[in-house]
Design an enzyme around this catalytic site. Structure first.
Site, PDB file in Angstrom:
ATOM      1  N   LYS A  13       1.011  -1.720  -0.026  1.00 33.71           N
ATOM      2  CA  LYS A  13      -0.284  -0.188   0.064  1.00 33.71           C
ATOM      3  C   LYS A  13       0.711   1.053  -0.389  1.00 33.71           C
ATOM      4  CE  LYS A  13      -1.727  -0.995   3.821  1.00 33.71           C
ATOM      5  NZ  LYS A  13      -0.974  -2.245   4.288  1.00 33.71           N
ATOM      6  N   ARG A  88      -9.728   0.378   8.982  1.00 34.47           N
ATOM      7  CA  ARG A  88      -9.161  -0.627   9.431  1.00 34.47           C
ATOM      8  C   ARG A  88     -10.350  -1.633  10.127  1.00 34.47           C
ATOM      9  NH1 ARG A  88      -3.023   0.440   8.942  1.00 34.47           N
ATOM     10  NH2 ARG A  88      -2.481  -1.292   9.519  1.00 34.47           N
ATOM     11  N   ARG A 127      11.699  -5.403   5.492  1.00 35.28           N
ATOM     12  CA  ARG A 127      11.393  -3.746   5.099  1.00 35.28           C
ATOM     13  C   ARG A 127      12.086  -3.099   5.700  1.00 35.28           C
ATOM     14  NH1 ARG A 127       5.608  -1.793   5.587  1.00 35.28           N
ATOM     15  NH2 ARG A 127       5.410  -2.941   7.117  1.00 35.28           N
ATOM     16  N   ARG A 161      11.065  -0.618  10.841  1.00 37.73           N
ATOM     17  CA  ARG A 161      10.536  -0.627  12.547  1.00 37.73           C
ATOM     18  C   ARG A 161      10.048  -1.532  13.800  1.00 37.73           C
ATOM     19  NH1 ARG A 161       5.257   0.360   8.856  1.00 37.73           N
ATOM     20  NH2 ARG A 161       4.323  -1.218  10.514  1.00 37.73           N
ATOM     21  N   ARG A 172      -0.839  -8.851  13.560  1.00 40.82           N
ATOM     22  CA  ARG A 172      -1.399  -7.935  12.707  1.00 40.82           C
ATOM     23  C   ARG A 172      -1.867  -8.875  11.384  1.00 40.82           C
ATOM     24  NH1 ARG A 172       4.314  -5.100  11.233  1.00 40.82           N
ATOM     25  NH2 ARG A 172       2.954  -4.438   9.882  1.00 40.82           N
TER      26      ARG A 172
HETATM   27  P1  ADP Z   1       1.942  -1.900   2.790  1.00 41.42           P
HETATM   28  O1  ADP Z   1       2.375  -0.050   2.910  1.00 41.42           O
HETATM   29  O2  ADP Z   1       0.752  -1.993   2.037  1.00 41.42           O
HETATM   30  O3  ADP Z   1       2.198  -2.644   4.297  1.00 41.42           O
HETATM   31  P2  ADP Z   1       4.654  -1.613   1.345  1.00 41.42           P
HETATM   32  O4  ADP Z   1       4.626  -1.280   0.807  1.00 41.42           O
HETATM   33  O5  ADP Z   1       5.629  -0.788   2.560  1.00 41.42           O
HETATM   34  O6  ADP Z   1       3.640  -2.355   2.343  1.00 41.42           O
HETATM   35  O7  ADP Z   1       5.892  -2.993   1.035  1.00 41.42           O
HETATM   36  C1  ADP Z   1       6.212  -4.474   2.237  1.00 41.42           C
HETATM   37  C2  ADP Z   1       7.491  -4.314   1.276  1.00 41.42           C
HETATM   38  O8  ADP Z   1       7.183  -5.394   0.268  1.00 41.42           O
HETATM   39  C3  ADP Z   1       8.381  -3.397   1.692  1.00 41.42           C
HETATM   40  O9  ADP Z   1       9.736  -3.649   1.816  1.00 41.42           O
HETATM   41  C4  ADP Z   1       8.295  -2.915  -0.174  1.00 41.42           C
HETATM   42  O10 ADP Z   1       9.488  -2.783  -0.823  1.00 41.42           O
HETATM   43  C5  ADP Z   1       8.181  -4.341  -0.289  1.00 41.42           C
HETATM   44  N1  ADP Z   1       6.904  -4.737  -1.954  1.00 41.42           N
HETATM   45  C6  ADP Z   1       6.150  -3.897  -2.163  1.00 41.42           C
HETATM   46  N2  ADP Z   1       5.317  -3.928  -3.192  1.00 41.42           N
HETATM   47  C7  ADP Z   1       6.034  -5.243  -3.564  1.00 41.42           C
HETATM   48  C8  ADP Z   1       5.797  -5.739  -4.931  1.00 41.42           C
HETATM   49  N3  ADP Z   1       4.956  -5.793  -5.591  1.00 41.42           N
HETATM   50  N4  ADP Z   1       7.091  -7.061  -4.678  1.00 41.42           N
HETATM   51  C9  ADP Z   1       7.632  -7.357  -4.131  1.00 41.42           C
HETATM   52  N5  ADP Z   1       7.766  -6.689  -2.676  1.00 41.42           N
HETATM   53  C10 ADP Z   1       7.068  -5.182  -2.986  1.00 41.42           C
HETATM   54  P1  ADP Z   2       1.393  -1.975   7.384  1.00 41.95           P
HETATM   55  O1  ADP Z   2       0.635  -1.589   6.787  1.00 41.95           O
HETATM   56  O2  ADP Z   2       2.676  -2.395   7.661  1.00 41.95           O
HETATM   57  O3  ADP Z   2      -0.116  -2.767   8.448  1.00 41.95           O
HETATM   58  P2  ADP Z   2       0.752   0.224   9.657  1.00 41.95           P
HETATM   59  O4  ADP Z   2       1.785   1.607   9.377  1.00 41.95           O
HETATM   60  O5  ADP Z   2      -0.674   0.863   8.405  1.00 41.95           O
HETATM   61  O6  ADP Z   2       1.662  -1.034   8.972  1.00 41.95           O
HETATM   62  O7  ADP Z   2       0.061   0.145  10.881  1.00 41.95           O
HETATM   63  C1  ADP Z   2       0.963  -0.227  11.498  1.00 41.95           C
HETATM   64  C2  ADP Z   2       0.590   0.197  13.335  1.00 41.95           C
HETATM   65  O8  ADP Z   2       0.113   1.272  13.377  1.00 41.95           O
HETATM   66  C3  ADP Z   2      -0.629  -1.243  12.889  1.00 41.95           C
HETATM   67  O9  ADP Z   2      -0.389  -2.606  13.244  1.00 41.95           O
HETATM   68  C4  ADP Z   2      -1.672  -0.382  14.014  1.00 41.95           C
HETATM   69  O10 ADP Z   2      -0.737  -0.579  15.187  1.00 41.95           O
HETATM   70  C5  ADP Z   2      -1.805   1.010  13.683  1.00 41.95           C
HETATM   71  N1  ADP Z   2      -2.422   1.267  12.862  1.00 41.95           N
HETATM   72  C6  ADP Z   2      -2.312   2.243  11.760  1.00 41.95           C
HETATM   73  N2  ADP Z   2      -3.012   2.652  11.412  1.00 41.95           N
HETATM   74  C7  ADP Z   2      -4.272   2.077  12.207  1.00 41.95           C
HETATM   75  C8  ADP Z   2      -5.975   2.236  11.987  1.00 41.95           C
HETATM   76  N3  ADP Z   2      -6.474   3.354  11.343  1.00 41.95           N
HETATM   77  N4  ADP Z   2      -6.665   1.531  12.935  1.00 41.95           N
HETATM   78  C9  ADP Z   2      -5.991   1.135  14.295  1.00 41.95           C
HETATM   79  N5  ADP Z   2      -5.029   0.989  14.039  1.00 41.95           N
HETATM   80  C10 ADP Z   2      -3.527   1.417  13.543  1.00 41.95           C
END
Ligand code: ADP
Ligand code: ADP
Ligand code: ZN
Length: 217
Positions: A13, A88, A127, A161, A172
């Site tokens: 995302k 979420r 990541r 992180r 998660r």
């Molecule tokens: P999210 O915001 O949904 O938690 P991220 O965009 O941070 O996910 O992506 C998670 C990890 O996977 C990052 O290290 C990113 O560089 C990698 N990543 C994202 N999209 C892809 C993809 N299509 N293929 C392989 N790796 C990816």
């Molecule tokens: P990822 O896409 O890798 O799950 P985020 O950066 O979106 O990570 O979220 C990291 C953490 O922040 C989540 O595990 C949760 O604890 C908190 N968080 C983020 N967005 C929300 C939300 N919309 N509602 C509740 N908790 C959230």
């Protein structure tokens, strides 16, 4: 255009939101980034959120809805918002409908990014991000072109992180399946849902996303 990127942790995302931001001038609204900033600043919200985030659980709806509501009052959101990591829960989705209506905004599309759970553990465990500009990287799938130097800003400082470890990822993912995945049906019923394959390469996912949004590259 206001859109939601819906998907589990590690779906891509944030990666896609930054690309859409660069290419189409949209604003990324990441509740995760906003909460991490609050934790770092030691604000009241940050103090409440820190342990919850480290455990991989969801921060309370009230806190999250409050920060989104405040953010939507800033003028730059007029350019169009990409909601990343919000909503979420069902309560957050309903609150977002109300907030958008109050602020005279509309929701155009919700794009659900499908990725298998096994792949997500690898995505999240590998990541890391640039400490200066926030560009996202991955140990195997997206390394900087020059090792140890950010492609975007040249910084040599990176961070990981504390919640990006295999154990916390499982908590998660559980929270995602229990609380967030049901929103797919919510937005399908509202006629807003588009599904894309999040397991393809980053560029192919971007192309699918742009097609889904009717924004040809
Ligand atoms: P999210 O915001 O949904 O938690 P991220 O965009 O941070 O996910 O992506 C998670 C990890 O996977 C990052 O290290 C990113 O560089 C990698 N990543 C994202 N999209 C892809 C993809 N299509 N293929 C392989 N790796 C990816
Ligand atoms: P990822 O896409 O890798 O799950 P985020 O950066 O979106 O990570 O979220 C990291 C953490 O922040 C989540 O595990 C949760 O604890 C908190 N968080 C983020 N967005 C929300 C939300 N919309 N509602 C509740 N908790 C959230
Ligand atoms: Zn950088």
């Amino acid at each position: 255009m206001n859109i939601i990127l819906l998907g589990p942790p590690g779906a891509g995302k944030g990666t896609q939101a930054r690309i859409l931001m660069d290419r189409h001038g949209l604003v990324q609204l990441s509740t995760g980034d906003m909460l991490r900033a609050a934790v770092k600043a030691g604000t009241e919200i940050g103090l409440k959120a820190k342990a919850v985030m480290e455990a991989g659980e969801l921060v309370s709806d009230d806190i999250v809805i409050g920060i989104v509501s405040d953010r939507l009052d800033e003028p730059d959101v007029k350019a169009g918002v990409i909601f990343d990591g919000f909503p979420r829960t069902a309560a957050q989705a309903e609150a977002l409908d109300n907030l958008l209506a109050q602020k005279g905004m509309t929701l155009d599309s919700v794009v659900s990014m499908d990725v298998d759970d096994e792949l997500l553990v690898d995505r999240v465990s590998g990541r890391f991000t640039c400490a200066m500009c926030g560009e996202g990287y991955h140990d195997t799938h997206k390394r900087p072109e020059k090792d140890g130097v950010c492609d975007k800003c040249g910084s040599t400082e990176f961070k990981r992180r504390p919640d990006d470890n295999a154990e916390t990822v499982r908590a998660r993912l559980e929270a995602y399946h229990a609380e967030t995945a049901p929103l797919i049906a919510y937005y399908e019923a509202a006629g807003k849902l588009k599904k894309i394959d999040g397991m393809a390469d980053i560029d192919d996912v971007t192309a699918a996303l742009e097609r889904a949004l009717g924004k040809g590259a």
